[in-house]
Design a protein around this motif. Structure first.
Motif, PDB file in Angstrom:
ATOM      1  N   VAL A 140       0.858  -1.178   0.000  1.00  0.00           N
ATOM      2  CA  VAL A 140       0.000   0.000   0.000  1.00  0.00           C
ATOM      3  C   VAL A 140       0.898   1.233   0.000  1.00  0.00           C
ATOM      4  CG1 VAL A 140      -1.757   1.300   1.248  1.00  0.00           C
ATOM      5  CG2 VAL A 140      -1.819  -1.207   1.245  1.00  0.00           C
ATOM      6  N   ILE A 141       0.748   2.061  -1.020  1.00  0.00           N
ATOM      7  CA  ILE A 141       1.605   3.232  -1.197  1.00  0.00           C
ATOM      8  C   ILE A 141       0.862   4.478  -0.738  1.00  0.00           C
ATOM      9  CG2 ILE A 141       3.003   4.552  -2.815  1.00  0.00           C
ATOM     10  CD1 ILE A 141       3.853   1.646  -2.763  1.00  0.00           C
ATOM     11  N   GLY A 142       1.447   5.217   0.192  1.00  0.00           N
ATOM     12  CA  GLY A 142       0.883   6.488   0.615  1.00  0.00           C
ATOM     13  C   GLY A 142       1.426   7.620  -0.245  1.00  0.00           C
ATOM     14  N   VAL A 143       0.545   8.582  -0.572  1.00  0.00           N
ATOM     15  CA  VAL A 143       0.953   9.728  -1.380  1.00  0.00           C
ATOM     16  C   VAL A 143       0.129  10.928  -0.944  1.00  0.00           C
ATOM     17  CG1 VAL A 143      -0.703   9.324  -3.251  1.00  0.00           C
ATOM     18  CG2 VAL A 143       1.466  10.470  -3.744  1.00  0.00           C
ATOM     19  N   HIS A 144       0.688  12.118  -1.107  1.00  0.00           N
ATOM     20  CA  HIS A 144       0.020  13.335  -0.655  1.00  0.00           C
ATOM     21  C   HIS A 144      -1.248  13.595  -1.466  1.00  0.00           C
ATOM     22  CE1 HIS A 144      -0.542  17.516   0.608  1.00  0.00           C
ATOM     23  NE2 HIS A 144       0.246  17.237   1.606  1.00  0.00           N
ATOM     24  N   LEU A 145      -2.341  13.871  -0.770  1.00  0.00           N
ATOM     25  CA  LEU A 145      -3.643  14.114  -1.396  1.00  0.00           C
ATOM     26  C   LEU A 145      -3.568  15.279  -2.384  1.00  0.00           C
ATOM     27  CD1 LEU A 145      -6.763  13.571  -1.413  1.00  0.00           C
ATOM     28  CD2 LEU A 145      -6.918  15.291   0.410  1.00  0.00           C
ATOM     29  N   GLY A 146      -4.025  15.038  -3.601  1.00  0.00           N
ATOM     30  CA  GLY A 146      -4.099  16.098  -4.601  1.00  0.00           C
ATOM     31  C   GLY A 146      -2.778  16.508  -5.195  1.00  0.00           C
ATOM     32  N   SER A 147      -1.737  15.714  -4.989  1.00  0.00           N
ATOM     33  CA  SER A 147      -0.407  16.093  -5.448  1.00  0.00           C
ATOM     34  C   SER A 147      -0.135  15.582  -6.859  1.00  0.00           C
ATOM     35  CB  SER A 147       0.658  15.533  -4.498  1.00  0.00           C
ATOM     36  OG  SER A 147       0.697  14.118  -4.581  1.00  0.00           O
ATOM     37  N   GLN A 148       0.908  16.144  -7.456  1.00  0.00           N
ATOM     38  CA  GLN A 148       1.351  15.675  -8.771  1.00  0.00           C
ATOM     39  C   GLN A 148       1.819  14.226  -8.691  1.00  0.00           C
ATOM     40  OE1 GLN A 148       0.990  17.163 -11.501  1.00  0.00           O
ATOM     41  NE2 GLN A 148       2.366  16.225 -12.973  1.00  0.00           N
ATOM     42  N   ARG A 149       2.372  13.831  -7.555  1.00  0.00           N
ATOM     43  CA  ARG A 149       2.846  12.453  -7.406  1.00  0.00           C
ATOM     44  C   ARG A 149       1.691  11.449  -7.469  1.00  0.00           C
ATOM     45  NH1 ARG A 149       5.594  15.553  -4.110  1.00  0.00           N
ATOM     46  NH2 ARG A 149       7.819  15.817  -4.496  1.00  0.00           N
ATOM     47  N   SER A 150       0.539  11.849  -6.974  1.00  0.00           N
ATOM     48  CA  SER A 150      -0.624  10.976  -7.077  1.00  0.00           C
ATOM     49  C   SER A 150      -0.956  10.702  -8.541  1.00  0.00           C
ATOM     50  CB  SER A 150      -1.824  11.633  -6.380  1.00  0.00           C
ATOM     51  OG  SER A 150      -2.982  10.846  -6.541  1.00  0.00           O
ATOM     52  N   GLN A 151      -0.882  11.727  -9.362  1.00  0.00           N
ATOM     53  CA  GLN A 151      -1.142  11.565 -10.793  1.00  0.00           C
ATOM     54  C   GLN A 151      -0.062  10.720 -11.457  1.00  0.00           C
ATOM     55  OE1 GLN A 151      -2.028  15.380 -12.693  1.00  0.00           O
ATOM     56  NE2 GLN A 151      -2.748  16.183 -10.737  1.00  0.00           N
ATOM     57  N   ILE A 152       1.178  10.870 -11.007  1.00  0.00           N
ATOM     58  CA  ILE A 152       2.273  10.076 -11.564  1.00  0.00           C
ATOM     59  C   ILE A 152       2.055   8.592 -11.281  1.00  0.00           C
ATOM     60  CG2 ILE A 152       4.748   9.554 -11.328  1.00  0.00           C
ATOM     61  CD1 ILE A 152       5.187  12.582 -10.910  1.00  0.00           C
ATOM     62  N   LEU A 153       1.645   8.260 -10.056  1.00  0.00           N
ATOM     63  CA  LEU A 153       1.380   6.868  -9.721  1.00  0.00           C
ATOM     64  C   LEU A 153       0.282   6.290 -10.615  1.00  0.00           C
ATOM     65  CD1 LEU A 153       1.495   6.896  -5.801  1.00  0.00           C
ATOM     66  CD2 LEU A 153       3.237   6.035  -7.381  1.00  0.00           C
ATOM     67  N   GLN A 154      -0.756   7.060 -10.841  1.00  0.00           N
ATOM     68  CA  GLN A 154      -1.830   6.599 -11.725  1.00  0.00           C
ATOM     69  C   GLN A 154      -1.304   6.358 -13.137  1.00  0.00           C
ATOM     70  OE1 GLN A 154      -5.324   9.132 -11.591  1.00  0.00           O
ATOM     71  NE2 GLN A 154      -5.103   9.454  -9.399  1.00  0.00           N
ATOM     72  N   ARG A 155      -0.476   7.287 -13.609  1.00  0.00           N
ATOM     73  CA  ARG A 155       0.051   7.178 -14.982  1.00  0.00           C
ATOM     74  C   ARG A 155       0.910   5.939 -15.160  1.00  0.00           C
ATOM     75  NH1 ARG A 155       1.625  12.142 -15.335  1.00  0.00           N
ATOM     76  NH2 ARG A 155       3.872  11.927 -15.080  1.00  0.00           N
ATOM     77  N   PHE A 156       1.628   5.545 -14.101  1.00  0.00           N
ATOM     78  CA  PHE A 156       2.494   4.371 -14.196  1.00  0.00           C
ATOM     79  C   PHE A 156       1.782   3.088 -13.784  1.00  0.00           C
ATOM     80  CE2 PHE A 156       5.817   7.534 -14.509  1.00  0.00           C
ATOM     81  CZ  PHE A 156       6.772   6.922 -15.298  1.00  0.00           C
ATOM     82  N   GLY A 157       0.493   3.172 -13.540  1.00  0.00           N
ATOM     83  CA  GLY A 157      -0.283   1.972 -13.261  1.00  0.00           C
ATOM     84  C   GLY A 157      -0.221   1.471 -11.839  1.00  0.00           C
ATOM     85  N   VAL A 158       0.211   2.297 -10.895  1.00  0.00           N
ATOM     86  CA  VAL A 158       0.237   1.906  -9.483  1.00  0.00           C
ATOM     87  C   VAL A 158      -1.166   2.146  -8.924  1.00  0.00           C
ATOM     88  CG1 VAL A 158       1.323   2.212  -7.236  1.00  0.00           C
ATOM     89  CG2 VAL A 158       2.657   2.586  -9.331  1.00  0.00           C
TER      90      VAL A 158
END
Length: 252
Positions: A140-158
């Motif tokens: 389970v990967i934690g990421v900052h709410l509403g951050s660019q990193r959240s979008q990056i994880l989605q883009r890479f299929g995480v």
């Protein structure tokens, strides 16, 4: 930080000349007149922007930028999503510690890079050095709410992702096992563990998977002359010895 510093210095050498020039290719000089007042919004994003008392790397850099530009910049903190909305809806305002995205570029004008960062997966056991390893691990990967990193994880299929509002919460959740990994800036994880009274030496920081730029951006209505003064000021701050003194103070 030595590798990151080398990377940042290489990048800034390519940017400094352009940032110090106006639209017509002429140097932009700070006005000797009385400082003009601007409001700059940022989030609670330690160690870049912490709060009114403890400041943060980017906050102190913005103070240098204000000094160089001859501007009175009032810094206002808000949760990151709200900070972006405030800057978007406040004519002539600034937004800083903003990563670039196509969506944001439609709402803001990007002025200059304040800071270069690297992000990695942070765990307490096995290193995760790639997005593929993060997916394969099932963690389970934690990421900052509403951050660019959240979008990056989605883009890479995480997909096994939990968005969390604050770095304080994420550090506690990682320590207590409520998340298995944290995708964040390496300097943030170490800083937050130290602030929470945990041993940052217990962190397993994987290889950097992304490098980022923390930008100074502005509302679309910002006066072009002010934009030019800010751009030129940032280029001078990058060459100021105090720049890396500020960065080192928060990362060591």
């Amino acid at each position: 930080m030595s590798v990151l510093r080398s990377f940042a210095c290489t990048c800034v050498r390519a940017l400094v000349f352009g940032l110090g020039l106006g639209l017509a290719g002429q140097p932009i000089l700070s006005s000797p007149a009385a400082a003009e007042e601007l409001v700059a919004f940022t989030g609670y994003l330690p160690p870049l922007s912490i709060n009114e008392q403890e400041k943060g790397i980017a906050v102190e850099l913005m103070e240098l930028v204000a000094e160089e530009a001859g501007l009175d910049i009032k810094i206002r903190f808000a949760p990151w999503r709200r900070a972006q909305l405030l800057a978007e809806n406040t004519p002539g305002s600034l937004l800083f510690t903003a990563a670039y995205s196509r969506n944001r570029s439609e709402k803001f004008q990007y002025i200059a890079p304040l800071l270069y960062t690297e992000s990695a997966f942070v765990t307490l056991d096995q290193p995760l050095d790639t997005f593929e390893k993060a997916i394969e691990s099932g963690k389970v990967i934690g990421v900052h709410l509403g951050s660019q990193r959240s979008q990056i994880l989605q883009r890479f299929g995480v997909r096994n992702v939990e968005e969390i509002p604050s770095a304080e919460q994420m550090s506690v959740m990682l320590k207590t096992g409520r998340i298995d990994a944290w995708y964040t800036m390496s300097v943030r994880a170490s800083y937050m563990f130290r602030q929470q009274g945990y041993d940052p030496g217990s962190l397993v920081i994987g290889a950097p998977v992304t490098h980022g730029i923390q930008w100074l951006a502005a509302n679309k209505d910002l006066d072009p002359q002010i934009r030019g003064r800010l751009s030129a000021a940032v280029s001078r701050v990058w060459r100021d010895p105090r720049y890396w003194q500020i960065v080192d103070r928060y990362t060591h």
